[in-house]
Design a protein around this motif. Structure first.
Motif, mmCIF file in Angstrom:
data_model
loop_
_atom_site.group_PDB
_atom_site.id
_atom_site.type_symbol
_atom_site.label_atom_id
_atom_site.label_comp_id
_atom_site.label_asym_id
_atom_site.label_seq_id
_atom_site.Cartn_x
_atom_site.Cartn_y
_atom_site.Cartn_z
ATOM 1 N N LYS A 31 12.457 -4.319 1.422
ATOM 2 C CA LYS A 31 11.773 -5.342 2.223
ATOM 3 C C LYS A 31 10.263 -5.266 2.024
ATOM 4 C CE LYS A 31 11.245 -6.934 7.008
ATOM 5 N NZ LYS A 31 11.648 -6.697 8.433
ATOM 6 N N ARG A 32 9.721 -4.060 1.996
ATOM 7 C CA ARG A 32 8.280 -3.905 1.838
ATOM 8 C C ARG A 32 7.845 -4.280 0.415
ATOM 9 N NH1 ARG A 32 5.701 -0.680 5.762
ATOM 10 N NH2 ARG A 32 4.378 0.394 4.236
ATOM 11 N N ALA A 66 -3.910 -13.492 4.040
ATOM 12 C CA ALA A 66 -4.927 -13.502 2.992
ATOM 13 C C ALA A 66 -5.274 -12.089 2.525
ATOM 14 C CB ALA A 66 -6.180 -14.230 3.487
ATOM 15 N N GLU A 67 -5.320 -11.131 3.489
ATOM 16 C CA GLU A 67 -5.670 -9.766 3.096
ATOM 17 C C GLU A 67 -4.599 -9.140 2.217
ATOM 18 O OE1 GLU A 67 -4.293 -9.427 7.500
ATOM 19 O OE2 GLU A 67 -5.316 -10.870 6.189
ATOM 20 N N HIS A 68 -3.339 -9.550 2.398
ATOM 21 C CA HIS A 68 -2.280 -9.061 1.529
ATOM 22 C C HIS A 68 -2.431 -9.623 0.125
ATOM 23 C CE1 HIS A 68 0.721 -8.125 5.055
ATOM 24 N NE2 HIS A 68 -0.455 -7.521 5.178
ATOM 25 N N VAL A 69 -2.774 -10.893 0.042
ATOM 26 C CA VAL A 69 -2.963 -11.534 -1.264
ATOM 27 C C VAL A 69 -4.064 -10.837 -2.051
ATOM 28 C CG1 VAL A 69 -3.624 -13.674 -2.421
ATOM 29 C CG2 VAL A 69 -2.106 -13.752 -0.431
ATOM 30 N N LEU A 349 0.683 -3.258 4.997
ATOM 31 C CA LEU A 349 1.981 -3.572 5.596
ATOM 32 C C LEU A 349 2.271 -2.709 6.820
ATOM 33 C CD1 LEU A 349 4.153 -3.845 2.358
ATOM 34 C CD2 LEU A 349 2.915 -5.671 3.548
ATOM 35 N N GLY A 350 1.383 -1.740 7.076
ATOM 36 C CA GLY A 350 1.615 -0.823 8.178
ATOM 37 C C GLY A 350 2.474 0.357 7.747
ATOM 38 N N ASP A 366 7.233 4.679 -1.316
ATOM 39 C CA ASP A 366 6.469 3.562 -0.767
ATOM 40 C C ASP A 366 5.002 3.658 -1.181
ATOM 41 O OD1 ASP A 366 6.668 1.193 1.120
ATOM 42 O OD2 ASP A 366 5.046 2.310 2.077
ATOM 43 N N SER A 367 4.467 4.873 -1.188
ATOM 44 C CA SER A 367 3.075 5.063 -1.595
ATOM 45 C C SER A 367 2.877 4.726 -3.071
ATOM 46 C CB SER A 367 2.657 6.513 -1.331
ATOM 47 O OG SER A 367 1.352 6.769 -1.813
#
Length: 407
Positions: A31-32, A66-69, A349-350, A366-367
């Motif tokens: 999902k992430r 936007a910050e994810h993009v 994503l937290g 994940d890292s």
């Protein structure tokens, strides 16, 4: 041997090594990674727009922060001018961690880095648990072999947020790890860039239009190490002058080819002990200074360059395994200073869900995916990381019967 009987096995690993927990891990990581892929895709189509792409990706654009993009952009690698240098059309390096090949001497100013050098489909990746830096990259293509070797010869931009003293001498890459055979199932997975016979030399030409010199690449010696499913080679590298004569002292590096990891799969169970031996061999080779006598102040444990074919699946799993083995001292520490490993930037994503906060494998993968897209690409590769870590504790327990440690 049951997990509960393995001396020193961490509690989290004993609890995590079951199907129900692995299912939660796989779903969460998937999902992430999907969220990262969506953000990366939006960034790509904003940077290289077409009417068809704008319309087809409009819903994703509206739903993505936007910050994810910005954070997960891979606009350099997806630039049409750089597409021919990508082995696969859907795998690009993140902009913020990508490796830039820098002609000449890299800057000593820690606040600056080369951003206008040659493109390579590669990212700086740091182990979360172990703390060591790697260059994760795709296998060379015929026309990118010179750029690949330039990482060793010419220097590269430093990892983000670091203060490496000199990536062209003191911290120079001395070890290259290859996790794919050159040919698999009749398909070319990696271009060969050094000769097969001891003492033989090849000339690797620079990219078309480049003013950089050709390289003379010589195989100094090669040996098969059966117990580690490995071919270990010593290779020397020298630039050629305009009249095609070698210049300067040769730069020497070690190349370690692991032969028991099939594409779209994992090493067979009977090969797991060999994989552990190979991981230790890589670490020992990278610390070996015997090929560099007379050169003072060398980094005792410089970054390692590692590739499979795409530089994501097998490459990510190997880095994750190395990191966790290093964390539990099956490998020597990545940082010899004894200082605490500084944290990596938090994910936009937290954090992972609470039930995975103690799972170091899930945290590690994940890292890695935060730093290069698609790392540890397959579900069975995720499972492999757990299995090899358990195998390391089994091996240590069986060898001396002494607990290795807990965390």
């Amino acid at each position: 041997m049951a997990d509960t009987m393995i001396q020193g096995l961490p509690t989290w690993l004993a609890q995590a090594h079951n199907a129900a927990h692995i299912t939660v891990v796989l779903r969460t990581l998937q999902k992430r990674e999907h969220a990262r892929l969506v953000a990366c895709t939006v960034a790509r189509h904003q940077a290289h727009p077409s009417k068809r792409h704008r319309l087809s990706h409009l819903p994703s654009t509206l739903a993505t922060k936007a910050e994810h993009v910005t954070y997960y952009s891979a606009t350099v690698g997806s630039d049409p001018d750089n597409q021919p240098d990508n082995r696969y059309s859907d795998i690009f390096p993140y902009d913020r961690t990508r490796v830039v090949v820098c002609p000449g001497e890299p800057s000593h100013d820690c606040s600056s880095s080369c951003t206008s050098g040659r493109y390579l489909n590669a990212n700086w990746v740091r182990e979360l648990a172990g703390g060591k830096w790697w260059i994760a990259t795709q296998a060379p293509l015929p026309h990118t072999a010179h750029t690949f070797l330039s990482v060793i010869m010419e220097g590269v931009s430093p990892p983000p947020g670091t203060c490496f003293s000199n990536l062209r001498s003191l911290n120079r890459v001395r070890t290259v790890v290859q996790l794919t055979r050159n040919l698999e199932s009749g398909m070319r997975k990696a271009h060969v860039y050094f000769p097969p016979l001891d003492g033989q030399s090849w000339v690797i030409e620079p990219p078309s239009g480049s003013a950089d010199p050709p390289f003379q690449v010589t195989l100094v010696r090669s040996q098969s190490i059966e117990e580690a499913d490995c071919v270990k080679s010593v290779v020397s590298l020298r630039p050629l002058s305009k009249d095609r004569t070698p210049e300067g002292e040769p730069i020497v590096f070690q190349h370690l080819l692991y032969t028991a990891w099939p594409d779209h799969g994992v090493p067979a169970r009977e090969a797991r002990e060999g994989l552990l031996r190979f991981t230790r061999l890589v670490d020992e080779a990278n610390r070996d200074l015997s090929l560099h006598l007379g050169i003072s102040d060398l980094d005792p444990n410089p970054p390692i360059m590692v590739n499979c074919s795409a530089g994501v699946g097998r490459t990510g799993a190997f880095i994750a395994i190395s990191s966790l083995l290093r964390h539990y001292r099956f490998l020597a520490p990545g940082d010899q200073t004894g200082e605490p490993i500084p944290p990596l930037p938090p994910s936009p994503l937290g954090p992972l869900p609470e039930e995975l906060q103690d799972d170091l494998v899930a945290q590690e993968i994940d890292s890695l995916r935060e730093q290069r897209p698609g790392m540890v690409q397959r579900d069975d590769q995720v499972g492999l990381v757990y299995e090899v870590l358990v195998a390391a504790f089994v091996s240590a327990s069986g060898a001396n019967g002494v607990p290795v440690g807990d965390a």
